[in-house]
Motif scaffolding. Structure first.
Motif, mmCIF file in Angstrom:
data_model
loop_
_atom_site.group_PDB
_atom_site.id
_atom_site.type_symbol
_atom_site.label_atom_id
_atom_site.label_comp_id
_atom_site.label_asym_id
_atom_site.label_seq_id
_atom_site.Cartn_x
_atom_site.Cartn_y
_atom_site.Cartn_z
ATOM 1 N N ILE A 125 -8.501 11.614 -17.818
ATOM 2 C CA ILE A 125 -9.820 11.833 -17.211
ATOM 3 C C ILE A 125 -9.581 12.034 -15.722
ATOM 4 O O ILE A 125 -9.050 11.144 -15.049
ATOM 5 N N ASP A 173 0.769 -0.916 -5.061
ATOM 6 C CA ASP A 173 1.144 -1.022 -3.640
ATOM 7 C C ASP A 173 0.028 -1.673 -2.848
ATOM 8 O O ASP A 173 0.259 -2.457 -1.934
ATOM 9 N N ASN A 174 -1.229 -1.322 -3.187
ATOM 10 C CA ASN A 174 -2.375 -1.886 -2.479
ATOM 11 C C ASN A 174 -2.645 -3.330 -2.883
ATOM 12 O O ASN A 174 -3.519 -3.974 -2.312
ATOM 13 N N LYS A 204 -10.900 14.520 -12.037
ATOM 14 C CA LYS A 204 -11.847 15.514 -11.508
ATOM 15 C C LYS A 204 -11.181 16.866 -11.218
ATOM 16 O O LYS A 204 -11.854 17.883 -11.138
ATOM 17 N N ARG A 237 1.540 3.775 -9.150
ATOM 18 C CA ARG A 237 2.101 3.009 -8.035
ATOM 19 C C ARG A 237 1.128 2.652 -6.894
ATOM 20 O O ARG A 237 1.115 1.510 -6.435
ATOM 21 N N SER A 241 7.003 4.073 0.045
ATOM 22 C CA SER A 241 5.555 3.898 0.232
ATOM 23 C C SER A 241 5.158 2.501 -0.216
ATOM 24 O O SER A 241 5.719 1.972 -1.167
ATOM 25 N N GLY A 242 4.164 1.925 0.484
ATOM 26 C CA GLY A 242 3.647 0.634 0.062
ATOM 27 C C GLY A 242 4.412 -0.549 0.587
ATOM 28 O O GLY A 242 4.188 -1.683 0.179
ATOM 29 N N LYS A 267 0.890 -2.755 4.721
ATOM 30 C CA LYS A 267 -0.417 -2.109 4.882
ATOM 31 C C LYS A 267 -0.396 -1.203 6.105
ATOM 32 O O LYS A 267 0.091 -1.589 7.160
ATOM 33 N N ARG A 297 -5.216 6.481 -8.173
ATOM 34 C CA ARG A 297 -5.923 6.621 -6.895
ATOM 35 C C ARG A 297 -7.394 6.993 -7.011
ATOM 36 O O ARG A 297 -8.193 6.671 -6.140
#
Lengths: 327, 256
Positions: free
Chosen positions: A290, A244-245, A292, A240, B180-181, B184, A214
């Protein structure tokens, strides 16, 4: 009430590996509490599976068999196991935390006025009782739970939390248990399981995987990570939400619903490390993270970590890799 | 088709979580809240089913006053009305206690379909939906990726592990937990936000619902997980850190 009952899972004529981890958890409770251990398999025509069960250290094995249990249904499993639990009156019922268990076990527990203590990562004896450890907030925190009152106590254990290798061998008798079921009480009709299009990427055999989560924020930022993967000569993968996107194909997803990988190097970029992701990659030889957020769970499994902005670090890393390779 | 969507309000992702003074839970004072992500997908699926088949979408939430914000957002996205079970004692209930309240609040609604997310981002037990189905005496299926409704029945695509799937057919009414997913997520429109203000929110006081049994499981202590591995943290500017990491990859990990 006494004893521990472990419910094992199988598919296509073979045990799910997590079944043995659940049995290991059951052996741990049995030896800590001095109670007898039994294990059950559910299905139809389980003769072939009972041999392996009989070779484990347990007091009794049960084959819960019925023609209506040939294919998994929540209704069938709940009804059959409800009858077995009523007959055996165990103090603990232990299951592997698989998708199938998630589907039926909460309903089974509710029949006994109980809830499922789900997805345990550990347990220990404390006084007369047990402390059960599970994760909260996607692995950011742990919690100690107690189940002080009524019985049975239903538990499911997380993949990899108990070691199947520590399972003790023995010899047990396996008897058949025939539950009373009728077709009208099974309300859902399942089709055969299937896979979508054949996988063209085998992440399982890739020695280097650069994986993105993400933290990458937008699809337009992906080339930056692809460039790093290319410089390292690795495959690109993702957690995931990225798949999903539709930013990367599903076949590049690592985690419980995607592929399980164990490369020489797993570089996790902008991945917080929710447990569903960790179970797919924690067998990696070296993990670099890596991120933040210095408290991100991914750092719990990382050998090397850089806390900072991936948008600064990734391009710098790509440059440094290219330089080191003399390209 | 009448669809109820059970939604939960959870701390926003990436919240800085602090353990409270009692050590039993987190300090909730300075947190912001949002809809549990899998529940947002359940709501989206409900709205799409309504667009296809007509009917009504009812959002259902149990929680304190701050839950009103999440309800308003669901109404703004297109839910027709909402039920808010007002209670401040969620932390003292177990799944069975919460599912009992949800069941009691909706038993007269006679919904055709109940949707909820597959699990919550805070507790992650993944069982409220399944237990709710048991209490209502209706069939269920979990981790759903696709829903096709016919008259009196539905066909769903369940996600199994390792890239496997399965179609399952069941009669209505039924309960599904949504992955989830699945599709959209939509944004609320300005018109939607405006309309939300006039939509009905039925407020149910937890005191008016049947008393749930005491929790069978309790949280004794919440704490930061112990590290499983010793992580070597590499510091410095991005350039310095990158150079140091490459050294490690070359000489310790030996992959370059």
């Amino acid at each position: 009430m006494s004893g521990i009952l472990v419910v094992l899972e199988h598919r296509g004529g073979a045990y799910n590996r997590m079944s043995w981890e659940a049995l290991a958890a059951g052996q741990q409770i049995a030896s800590a509490s001095g109670q007898p251990l039994s294990a059950a398999i559910v299905g139809n025509d389980l003769e072939a599976l009972s041999g392996e069960l009989a070779s484990k250290k347990l007091d009794k094995g049960y084959r819960v068999e019925h023609a209506l249990l040939k294919d998994y249904t929540a209704d069938g499993y709940v009804l059959a196991l409800e009858q077995l639990v009523k007959k055996l009156e165990p103090e603990f019922v232990v299951l592997p935390h698989t998708y199938q268990v998630r589907d039926f076990a909460p309903r089974l527990a509710a029949r006994f006025g109980q809830v499922l203590l789900a997805d345990l990562i550990g347990l220990r004896k404390d006084g007369d009782n047990f402390v059960f450890v599970r994760q909260l907030f996607q692995g950011k925190l742990n919690a100690d739970y107690r189940h002080p009152g009524s019985r049975p106590c239903f538990l499911s254990v997380q993949a990899g939390a108990f070691r199947a290798e520590s399972l003790e061998a023995g010899s047990a008798s396996v008897e058949s248990f025939a539950p009373q079921l009728d077709a009208s009480s099974i309300r859902s009709k399942p089709d055969a399981p299937f896979r979508e299009a054949a996988q063209t990427v085998d992440l399982g055999s890739a020695p280097i995987i650069v994986s993105v989560g993400r933290g990458i924020k937008e699809q337009d930022n992906l080339p930056m990570v692809e460039e790093l993967a290319q410089a390292l000569g690795g495959e690109i993968a993702a957690s995931r939400p990225i798949c999903d996107n539709g930013w990367l194909p599903m076949e590049r997803q690592v985690g419980s619903s995607g592929q399980t990988v164990s490369p020489k190097l797993y570089l996790a970029i902008g991945i917080s490390g929710a447990i569903q992701h960790l179970v797919g990659m924690k067998g990696s030889k070296t993990v670099v993270a890596i991120n933040k957020d210095e408290n991100a769970p991914i750092f719990e499994v990382a050998d090397y970590g850089i806390v900072g902005d991936l948008f600064d670090i990734v391009p710098a890393l790509t440059e440094a890799v290219k330089k080191a390779k003399g390209a | 088709m009448k669809i109820i969507v059970a939604i939960k309000q959870v701390p926003v992702r990436d919240s800085n979580l602090r353990i409270d003074a009692s050590g039993h839970w987190i300090d909730e004072d300075d947190l912001s809240y949002e809809i549990n992500e899998p529940d947002a997908y359940a709501l989206e699926e409900a709205l799409q089913l309504k667009e296809k088949h007509g009917g009504e979408v009812v959002a259902l939430l149990a929680g304190p006053e701050r839950g009103s914000q999440t309800i308003r957002e669901a109404l703004a996205k297109g839910a027709d009305r909402a039920i808010h079970i007002e209670c401040d004692d969620l932390a003292s209930l177990d799944t069975l206690g919460i599912a009992n309240r949800l069941a009691a609040a909706i038993k007269d609604e006679k919904a055709d379909l109940i949707l909820t997310g597959l699990q919550s981002d805070d507790l992650g037990l993944g069982q409220t939906g399944v237990v709710l189905a048991e209490l209502l005496g209706i069939p269920h299926a979990t981790i759903i990726m696709q829903v096709e409704a016919a008259s009196g029945s539905i066909k769903v695509k369940r996600e199994l592990e390792d890239g496997w799937f399965q179609h399952v057919e069941m009669p209505l009414p039924a309960l599904l937990t949504i992955q989830s997913g699945i599709s959209k997520l939509r944004y609320a429109t300005l018109m939607g936000i405006k309309k939300a203000k006039t939509k009905e929110v039925r407020r149910v006081s937890a005191g008016d619902l049947p008393q749930a049994a005491a929790a069978t499981v309790t949280i004794e202590r919440v704490y930061l997980p112990e590290k499983k591995k010793e992580t070597q943290l590499i510091d410095g500017s991005p350039k310095e850190a990158a150079a140091k990491l490459v050294e490690k990859l070359k000489f310790e990990v030996r992959v370059i």
